[in-house]
Design an enzyme around this catalytic site. Structure first.
Site, PDB file in Angstrom:
ATOM      1  N   LYS A  44       0.807  -1.222   0.000  1.00  0.00           N
ATOM      2  CA  LYS A  44       0.000   0.000   0.000  1.00  0.00           C
ATOM      3  C   LYS A  44       0.841   1.273   0.000  1.00  0.00           C
ATOM      4  CE  LYS A  44      -4.098  -1.796  -0.295  1.00  0.00           C
ATOM      5  NZ  LYS A  44      -4.935  -1.567  -1.474  1.00  0.00           N
TER       6      LYS A  44
HETATM    7  C1  LIG Z   1      -3.045  -7.546   3.493  1.00  0.00           C
HETATM    8  C2  LIG Z   1      -3.643  -7.214   2.177  1.00  0.00           C
HETATM    9  N1  LIG Z   1      -3.607  -8.099   1.188  1.00  0.00           N
HETATM   10  C3  LIG Z   1      -4.161  -7.856  -0.017  1.00  0.00           C
HETATM   11  C4  LIG Z   1      -4.816  -6.681  -0.285  1.00  0.00           C
HETATM   12  C5  LIG Z   1      -5.441  -6.442  -1.634  1.00  0.00           C
HETATM   13  O1  LIG Z   1      -4.818  -5.443  -2.379  1.00  0.00           O
HETATM   14  P1  LIG Z   1      -5.615  -4.532  -3.379  1.00  0.00           P
HETATM   15  O2  LIG Z   1      -6.351  -3.500  -2.576  1.00  0.00           O
HETATM   16  O3  LIG Z   1      -4.603  -3.947  -4.278  1.00  0.00           O
HETATM   17  O4  LIG Z   1      -6.594  -5.393  -4.103  1.00  0.00           O
HETATM   18  C6  LIG Z   1      -4.875  -5.726   0.719  1.00  0.00           C
HETATM   19  C7  LIG Z   1      -5.591  -4.501   0.495  1.00  0.00           C
HETATM   20  O5  LIG Z   1      -5.926  -3.777   1.412  1.00  0.00           O
HETATM   21  C8  LIG Z   1      -4.274  -5.987   1.974  1.00  0.00           C
HETATM   22  O6  LIG Z   1      -4.296  -5.074   2.973  1.00  0.00           O
END
Ligand SMILES: Cc1ncc(COP(=O)(O)O)c(C=O)c1O
Length: 302
Positions: A44
């Site tokens: 993120k």
């Molecule tokens: C721990 C974790 N894995 C996967 C994701 C998924 O990512 P994306 O928001 O790019 O789909 C997030 C999103 O918040 C996350 O915090």
């Protein structure tokens, strides 16, 4: 601020890609991109940087201005540290159940926090407060800069690290930003590549309404993560993984590969191993370790 933006861009991304040695079926390769090595501890950082930079460049926020987001997880952490460094004021609207420890960490990073009483209020509250305070609402679920971050950085890194040779990419879907951004880049460059999304078992994303209580941190139970729906032509299929399976994969990654990853990574690796099995001998699959198990002290009792 422009100088600090440049220096941040050198700190975020270019994360290592690790080949799993013991878990993959014979003759298949599964590679894991360690996004928890970003300074804020997750993938993120990339999108918070892109979204904030975009808002600054478009003149939506300047020195001392409020940067508001509705998040209690990895995005909240990324927004807190990046905007504090830029001299902006992070304000995070948290879900009701967030732990004291997580809230304290965000405050230590210089963020103001506000909890809503009911989860459904979180998004709207963020939108209203940004308007009242003359700040910007980052809105990772709808902001195309989220997808662009992965299209311009994560995707090219995967291609370079795999020397342009991979058969499938697997990623959990939260906002969908990672899977559609990386998926688009891979499909444009490679043509043939299978892009597989992962959601918790019973997710409304697949069923139209939630069917189980399964929950995997960061992955979507929502019907319409907007960015995913707008760009889903880049995703070939979405599979469900139960919470128990995700946790079991976390244990196996620790015991057999020496990695402490969060539950969404357990779900993604479990799926990547299955995809590699299906694709057969010689297949090369990439997935992402979004964050580390240290983000989930409640799971460190297993
Ligand atoms: C721990 C974790 N894995 C996967 C994701 C998924 O990512 P994306 O928001 O790019 O789909 C997030 C999103 O918040 C996350 O915090």
């Amino acid at each position: 601020m422009m100088e600090e933006l440049e220096s941040l861009s050198r700190l975020i991304g270019r994360t290592p890609l690790l080949r799993l040695r013991r878990l993959p079926p014979r003759g298949r390769e599964v590679h894991l991109k360690l996004e928890y090595t970003n300074p804020g501890g997750s993938h993120k950082d990339r999108i918070a940087y892109y979204i904030i930079r975009d808002a600054v460049e478009r003149g939506l926020v300047g020195e001392g201005g409020y940067v508001v987001e509705s998040s209690s997880g990895n995005t909240a952490t990324a927004v807190a540290w990046i905007s504090s460094r830029l001299g902006l004021r992070p304000l995070l609207i948290l879900e009701p159940k967030v732990s004291e420890a997580r809230e304290t960490a965000l405050r230590l990073l210089g963020a103001e926090t506000m909890r809503v009483e009911r989860e459904e209020e979180q998004f709207q509250r963020a939108q209203e407060l940004a308007e009242e305070l003359g700040g910007v609402f980052l809105n990772q679920f709808e902001n195309e800069a989220n997808v662009r971050a992965h299209y311009e950085t994560t995707g090219p890194e995967v291609l370079e690290q795999m020397e342009g040779d991979l058969d499938a990419f697997v990623m959990g879907i939260g906002t969908g930003g990672t899977i559609v951004g990386v998926g688009r880049r891979l499909k444009e460059e490679l043509g043939q590549v299978r892009v597989v999304g992962v959601v918790p078992r019973g997710s409304a994303l697949l069923h139209g309404e939630p069917r189980h209580e399964d929950s995997i941190g960061g992955l979507s139970k929502a019907l319409r993560p907007e960015l995913y729906h707008r760009n889903r032509e880049y995703v070939d299929e979405v599979v469900e993984v139960s919470q128990a399976t995700a946790i079991e994969a976390v244990r196996r990654l620790a015991a057999l590969e020496g990695l402490l990853v969060g539950p969404s990574t357990g779900a993604a690796v479990h799926t990547a191993l299955k995809v590699a099995e299906e694709l057969g001998e010689g297949s090369r699959v990439v997935t992402i370790a979004a964050d580390s198990l240290f983000r989930y002290p409640e799971l460190l009792t297993i």
